[in-house]
Design a protein around this motif. Structure first.
Motif, PDB file in Angstrom:
ATOM      1  N   LEU A 108       0.836  -1.205   0.000  1.00 18.82           N
ATOM      2  CA  LEU A 108       0.000   0.000   0.000  1.00 18.82           C
ATOM      3  C   LEU A 108       0.871   1.256   0.000  1.00 18.82           C
ATOM      4  N   ALA A 109       1.910   1.260   0.833  1.00 17.81           N
ATOM      5  CA  ALA A 109       2.824   2.410   0.879  1.00 17.81           C
ATOM      6  C   ALA A 109       3.493   2.630  -0.471  1.00 17.81           C
ATOM      7  N   CYS A 110       3.909   1.551  -1.103  1.00 12.42           N
ATOM      8  CA  CYS A 110       4.561   1.629  -2.417  1.00 12.42           C
ATOM      9  C   CYS A 110       3.597   2.183  -3.467  1.00 12.42           C
ATOM     10  N   ALA A 111       2.363   1.719  -3.450  1.00 13.03           N
ATOM     11  CA  ALA A 111       1.367   2.177  -4.427  1.00 13.03           C
ATOM     12  C   ALA A 111       1.104   3.677  -4.283  1.00 13.03           C
ATOM     13  N   LEU A 112       0.941   4.157  -3.040  1.00 14.97           N
ATOM     14  CA  LEU A 112       0.695   5.579  -2.817  1.00 14.97           C
ATOM     15  C   LEU A 112       1.906   6.414  -3.226  1.00 14.97           C
ATOM     16  N   LYS A 113       3.087   5.970  -2.838  1.00 15.86           N
ATOM     17  CA  LYS A 113       4.303   6.711  -3.188  1.00 15.86           C
ATOM     18  C   LYS A 113       4.465   6.812  -4.708  1.00 15.86           C
ATOM     19  N   LYS A 114       4.314   5.692  -5.404  1.00 18.30           N
ATOM     20  CA  LYS A 114       4.464   5.692  -6.860  1.00 18.30           C
ATOM     21  C   LYS A 114       3.423   6.588  -7.528  1.00 18.30           C
ATOM     22  N   GLU A 115       2.179   6.523  -7.047  1.00 15.70           N
ATOM     23  CA  GLU A 115       1.107   7.356  -7.610  1.00 15.70           C
ATOM     24  C   GLU A 115       1.451   8.837  -7.471  1.00 15.70           C
ATOM     25  N   PHE A 116       1.876   9.244  -6.276  1.00 16.08           N
ATOM     26  CA  PHE A 116       2.162  10.660  -6.037  1.00 16.08           C
ATOM     27  C   PHE A 116       3.473  11.096  -6.692  1.00 16.08           C
ATOM     28  N   ASP A 117       4.479  10.231  -6.720  1.00 14.37           N
ATOM     29  CA  ASP A 117       5.729  10.569  -7.419  1.00 14.37           C
ATOM     30  C   ASP A 117       5.468  10.795  -8.904  1.00 14.37           C
ATOM     31  N   SER A 118       4.696   9.911  -9.519  1.00 10.29           N
ATOM     32  CA  SER A 118       4.458  10.026 -10.956  1.00 10.29           C
ATOM     33  C   SER A 118       3.533  11.195 -11.300  1.00 10.29           C
ATOM     34  N   THR A 119       2.587  11.507 -10.420  1.00 11.36           N
ATOM     35  CA  THR A 119       1.626  12.567 -10.712  1.00 11.36           C
ATOM     36  C   THR A 119       2.117  13.944 -10.301  1.00 11.36           C
ATOM     37  N   HIS A 125       6.924  10.328   0.330  1.00 15.69           N
ATOM     38  CA  HIS A 125       7.223   9.235   1.248  1.00 15.69           C
ATOM     39  C   HIS A 125       5.912   8.769   1.857  1.00 15.69           C
ATOM     40  N   CYS A 126       5.828   7.474   2.137  1.00 15.27           N
ATOM     41  CA  CYS A 126       4.584   6.941   2.684  1.00 15.27           C
ATOM     42  C   CYS A 126       4.892   5.895   3.747  1.00 15.27           C
ATOM     43  N   ILE A 127       4.203   6.016   4.870  1.00 16.61           N
ATOM     44  CA  ILE A 127       4.323   5.060   5.963  1.00 16.61           C
ATOM     45  C   ILE A 127       2.923   4.524   6.227  1.00 16.61           C
ATOM     46  N   VAL A 128       2.790   3.208   6.289  1.00 15.60           N
ATOM     47  CA  VAL A 128       1.485   2.576   6.487  1.00 15.60           C
ATOM     48  C   VAL A 128       1.590   1.553   7.602  1.00 15.60           C
ATOM     49  N   GLY A 129       0.584   1.508   8.457  1.00 18.21           N
ATOM     50  CA  GLY A 129       0.559   0.495   9.502  1.00 18.21           C
ATOM     51  C   GLY A 129      -0.628   0.679  10.419  1.00 18.21           C
ATOM     52  N   THR A 130      -0.708  -0.212  11.393  1.00 17.90           N
ATOM     53  CA  THR A 130      -1.773  -0.105  12.384  1.00 17.90           C
ATOM     54  C   THR A 130      -1.272   0.566  13.650  1.00 17.90           C
ATOM     55  N   SER A 131       0.048   0.681  13.768  1.00 18.63           N
ATOM     56  CA  SER A 131       0.643   1.351  14.921  1.00 18.63           C
ATOM     57  C   SER A 131       2.061   1.768  14.579  1.00 18.63           C
ATOM     58  N   PHE A 132       2.312   3.062  14.560  1.00 16.52           N
ATOM     59  CA  PHE A 132       3.665   3.553  14.334  1.00 16.52           C
ATOM     60  C   PHE A 132       3.772   4.974  14.859  1.00 16.52           C
ATOM     61  N   GLY A 133       4.989   5.388  15.132  1.00 15.47           N
ATOM     62  CA  GLY A 133       5.250   6.761  15.533  1.00 15.47           C
ATOM     63  C   GLY A 133       6.068   7.418  14.446  1.00 15.47           C
ATOM     64  N   SER A 134       5.988   8.728  14.363  1.00 14.33           N
ATOM     65  CA  SER A 134       6.778   9.421  13.351  1.00 14.33           C
ATOM     66  C   SER A 134       7.010  10.860  13.778  1.00 14.33           C
ATOM     67  N   TYR A 135       8.031  11.434  13.208  1.00 19.14           N
ATOM     68  CA  TYR A 135       8.345  12.846  13.401  1.00 19.14           C
ATOM     69  C   TYR A 135       9.080  13.254  12.143  1.00 19.14           C
ATOM     70  N   VAL A 136       8.394  13.954  11.246  1.00 20.23           N
ATOM     71  CA  VAL A 136       8.971  14.240   9.939  1.00 20.23           C
ATOM     72  C   VAL A 136       8.916  15.725   9.612  1.00 20.23           C
ATOM     73  N   THR A 137       9.759  16.124   8.686  1.00 23.51           N
ATOM     74  CA  THR A 137       9.724  17.460   8.120  1.00 23.51           C
ATOM     75  C   THR A 137       9.202  17.307   6.703  1.00 23.51           C
ATOM     76  N   HIS A 138       8.264  18.180   6.324  1.00 20.41           N
ATOM     77  CA  HIS A 138       7.649  18.044   5.009  1.00 20.41           C
ATOM     78  C   HIS A 138       7.648  19.381   4.275  1.00 20.41           C
ATOM     79  N   SER A 139       7.488  19.294   2.972  1.00 21.19           N
ATOM     80  CA  SER A 139       7.358  20.497   2.148  1.00 21.19           C
ATOM     81  C   SER A 139       5.983  21.099   2.377  1.00 21.19           C
TER      82      SER A 139
END
Length: 165
Positions: A108-119, A125-139
């Motif tokens: 699922l993460a790969c599909a979303l990343k490829k869709e948005f990269d190509s479009t 970047h895409c992170i998918v799961g039922t439980s995860f933590g993150s701290y990111v900088t974005h455009s």
């Protein structure tokens, strides 16, 4: 000396407020510009639904405002992304999930990343799961954190700078 330090602190705070004000103004301006494109997309979506025989309001409780219109199992947790891009992410995620007998987070993460990269260009970047933590900088305008049922999806874009050789 105390007065000079105090004055410098006030000037620093003023500069920070001005920077934040400019950011918010640009965000509001982009939202207004995008809303025209979103309205056009909504008309196209409605025409497509009519062709498929989907009645107005199918899949929705009532008819909420445009900003809130999404299938019941999709919940936006945090976003700094235009509505049109959000809708594209929801659609891609739902279609990919529907094609899987069970959740495959990496796929699922790969599909979303490829869709948005190509479009929309590189560095998504895409992170998918039922439980995860993150701290990111974005455009600016490139962050979406949402869930579909119990699957959480973080989609964000970072700036890409060419390497000088």
């Amino acid at each position: 000396m105390r007065g000079a330090a105090k004055k410098a602190a006030v000037e620093g705070a003023s500069e920070e407020l001005e920077r934040r004000s400019q950011y918010l103004s640009s965000l509001i301006h982009r939202t207004k510009v995008k809303s025209e494109a979103d309205q056009k997309e909504d008309v196209e979506d409605k025409q497509e639904e009519e062709k498929k025989g989907i009645k107005d309001g199918d899949g929705f409780d009532g008819d909420p405002p445009q900003e809130q219109r999404q299938p019941p199992n999709v919940k936006v947790r945090a976003s700094d992304m235009p509505l049109a891009l959000q809708k594209r992410a929801f659609k891609c995620a739902r279609e990919t999930l529907a094609s899987m007998p069970r959740l495959e987070s990496k796929r699922l993460a790969c599909a979303l990343k490829k869709e948005f990269d190509s479009t929309y260009g590189p560095a998504w970047h895409c992170i998918v799961g039922t439980s995860f933590g993150s701290y990111v900088t974005h455009s600016l305008g490139g962050f979406l954190y949402f869930s579909i049922d119990k699957v959480y999806i973080l989609l964000f874009r970072t700036a890409v700078e060419p390497i000088d050789r």
